[in-house]
Design a protein around this motif. Structure first.
Motif, PDB file in Angstrom:
ATOM      1  N   HIS A 180       0.825  -1.215   0.000  1.00  0.00           N
ATOM      2  CA  HIS A 180       0.000   0.000   0.000  1.00  0.00           C
ATOM      3  C   HIS A 180       0.857   1.262   0.000  1.00  0.00           C
ATOM      4  N   ILE A 181       0.609   2.135  -0.952  1.00  0.00           N
ATOM      5  CA  ILE A 181       1.424   3.336  -1.103  1.00  0.00           C
ATOM      6  C   ILE A 181       1.375   4.221   0.134  1.00  0.00           C
ATOM      7  N   ASP A 182       0.226   4.335   0.790  1.00  0.00           N
ATOM      8  CA  ASP A 182       0.124   5.264   1.912  1.00  0.00           C
ATOM      9  C   ASP A 182       0.668   4.694   3.213  1.00  0.00           C
ATOM     10  N   ALA A 183       1.157   3.476   3.180  1.00  0.00           N
ATOM     11  CA  ALA A 183       2.007   2.967   4.261  1.00  0.00           C
ATOM     12  C   ALA A 183       3.456   3.044   3.820  1.00  0.00           C
ATOM     13  N   PHE A 184       3.713   2.591   2.618  1.00  0.00           N
ATOM     14  CA  PHE A 184       5.089   2.535   2.094  1.00  0.00           C
ATOM     15  C   PHE A 184       5.736   3.913   2.025  1.00  0.00           C
ATOM     16  N   ARG A 185       4.964   4.947   1.749  1.00  0.00           N
ATOM     17  CA  ARG A 185       5.570   6.282   1.589  1.00  0.00           C
ATOM     18  C   ARG A 185       6.138   6.834   2.896  1.00  0.00           C
ATOM     19  N   PHE A 186       5.811   6.208   4.021  1.00  0.00           N
ATOM     20  CA  PHE A 186       6.366   6.642   5.300  1.00  0.00           C
ATOM     21  C   PHE A 186       7.557   5.789   5.745  1.00  0.00           C
ATOM     22  N   PHE A 187       7.959   4.807   4.944  1.00  0.00           N
ATOM     23  CA  PHE A 187       9.137   4.015   5.291  1.00  0.00           C
ATOM     24  C   PHE A 187      10.364   4.929   5.388  1.00  0.00           C
ATOM     25  N   THR A 188      11.266   4.593   6.296  1.00  0.00           N
ATOM     26  CA  THR A 188      12.524   5.322   6.316  1.00  0.00           C
ATOM     27  C   THR A 188      13.334   4.974   5.064  1.00  0.00           C
ATOM     28  N   ASP A 189      14.288   5.819   4.743  1.00  0.00           N
ATOM     29  CA  ASP A 189      15.097   5.586   3.545  1.00  0.00           C
ATOM     30  C   ASP A 189      15.794   4.233   3.599  1.00  0.00           C
ATOM     31  N   GLU A 190      16.201   3.827   4.813  1.00  0.00           N
ATOM     32  CA  GLU A 190      16.898   2.554   4.950  1.00  0.00           C
ATOM     33  C   GLU A 190      15.957   1.365   4.782  1.00  0.00           C
ATOM     34  N   ALA A 191      14.666   1.566   5.065  1.00  0.00           N
ATOM     35  CA  ALA A 191      13.707   0.469   4.962  1.00  0.00           C
ATOM     36  C   ALA A 191      13.187   0.274   3.539  1.00  0.00           C
ATOM     37  N   VAL A 192      13.177   1.328   2.741  1.00  0.00           N
ATOM     38  CA  VAL A 192      12.590   1.255   1.394  1.00  0.00           C
ATOM     39  C   VAL A 192      13.146   0.100   0.559  1.00  0.00           C
ATOM     40  N   PRO A 193      14.475  -0.059   0.440  1.00  0.00           N
ATOM     41  CA  PRO A 193      14.981  -1.141  -0.417  1.00  0.00           C
ATOM     42  C   PRO A 193      14.739  -2.539   0.142  1.00  0.00           C
ATOM     43  N   ARG A 194      14.321  -2.637   1.403  1.00  0.00           N
ATOM     44  CA  ARG A 194      14.034  -3.945   1.990  1.00  0.00           C
ATOM     45  C   ARG A 194      12.656  -4.464   1.578  1.00  0.00           C
ATOM     46  N   ASN A 195      11.794  -3.590   1.071  1.00  0.00           N
ATOM     47  CA  ASN A 195      10.447  -4.024   0.704  1.00  0.00           C
ATOM     48  C   ASN A 195      10.474  -4.776  -0.622  1.00  0.00           C
ATOM     49  N   GLU A 196       9.670  -5.839  -0.715  1.00  0.00           N
ATOM     50  CA  GLU A 196       9.664  -6.653  -1.928  1.00  0.00           C
ATOM     51  C   GLU A 196       9.077  -5.911  -3.120  1.00  0.00           C
TER      52      GLU A 196
END
Length: 306
Positions: A180-196
């Motif tokens: 979901h974009i409106d959860a993913f957009r709040f990921f920290t920069d370090e967490a973003v590349p960990r998402n599938e």
């Protein structure tokens, strides 16, 4: 064109009062906290993240195709997306020429909101067409604080149950599967590349799925976005579900909410994962029914275009 349904003045006033009473469950406490300068990390979300104000939430709408009379009609005569009945419509319902009688102006609403209506319809149908995914375990909230300084956290006043290092370790030991974009957009920069996946606004129709807690909460957003062509009761039904989802969302988060009387759903443990998935499946079932009611309301609009 489908015939209009006449609601008597007493019935309209009764439904409006019942709606205000239901809405008060949320609005009264929120106003009291706001006046006192007190924040609640779970309940305030329903008004700070979502755009419907307490006053607008308390305002009942009958939905497309329903005619209200009496005081309800007088109140709504000046509201946007309402219109007074014409002579032929009044005659067909046995109303006098001078009796207040209004209904939702479906033509006017669709003229203004056709793009939004089309998007919401596509999104809801697409979401309903795919199976729910139940393996995320609410890790989006953990990804939002992953390797983040305490002062940068969205809920900086709340302690982390496992501390910063323990929270980071949970993220690093799990697969992130947020859709979901409106959860993913709040990921920290370090967490973003960990998402599938890499959800974007452009891919929302493609990626939203019925197991997602945020997609389920957003049924409330789509319901109030469609006001006044959907009835107020449906908006409150979606809000009730969103409130229940939000509580589990935060109980399964890395935050310690014992100060607010909420026990943790420890998704870092097998038992916690089981509790989370059970709740998630229940929300998906409730959301499926509400999603179909929203789609039915959208599908009915063409019948009320003059």
């Amino acid at each position: 064109m489908r015939p209009l349904t006449l609601l008597t003045a007493p019935d309209g006033e009764q439904r409006a009062a019942a709606h205000r009473n239901r809405a008060a469950r949320y609005t009264v406490a929120h106003r009291e906290r706001r006046s006192a300068g007190v924040k609640h990390p779970v309940e305030d979300f329903l008004f700070t993240y979502y755009a419907l104000t307490p006053g607008r939430l308390e305002r009942w709408h009958p939905g497309a195709g329903v005619v209200v009379t009496g005081r309800s009609a007088t109140e709504r005569a000046g509201w946007r997306d309402y219109r007074s009945l014409d002579v032929a419509e009044r005659a067909g319902l046995g109303l006098t020429a001078d009796e207040p009688a209004v209904t939702v102006d479906v033509d006017g609403f669709l003229t203004r909101r056709s793009v939004t209506v089309a998007f919401v319809g596509r999104l809801l149908r697409s979401t309903a067409s795919r199976p729910g995914q139940f393996g995320c375990f609410g890790l989006h909230e953990w990804a939002m604080v992953y390797r983040q300084d305490a002062g940068d956290r969205r809920h900086e006043a709340l302690p982390l149950r496992l501390g910063a290092a323990g929270t980071d370790a949970v993220v690093e030991s799990h697969r992130l599967r947020c859709t979901h974009i409106d959860a993913f957009r709040f990921f920290t920069d370090e967490a973003v590349p960990r998402n599938e996946l890499h959800p974007t606004r452009e891919r929302q129709v493609e990626l939203d799925q019925p197991g997602c807690l945020h997609a389920t909460m957003d049924l409330y957003k789509w319901a109030y976005t469609l006001l006044p062509v959907v009835p107020g009761e449906l908006v409150l039904d979606c809000l009730d579900l969103a409130a229940d989802v939000r509580e589990i969302d935060m109980r399964a988060s890395p935050y310690d909410l014992t100060g607010h009387g909420l026990t943790a759903v420890p998704i870092e443990t097998p038992a916690g994962k089981g509790e989370y998935v059970a709740a998630q499946r229940g929300f998906a079932d409730r959301g499926a029914e509400l999603r179909q009611r929203l789609l039915a309301a959208l599908d009915s609009l063409a019948a009320f275009v003059r």
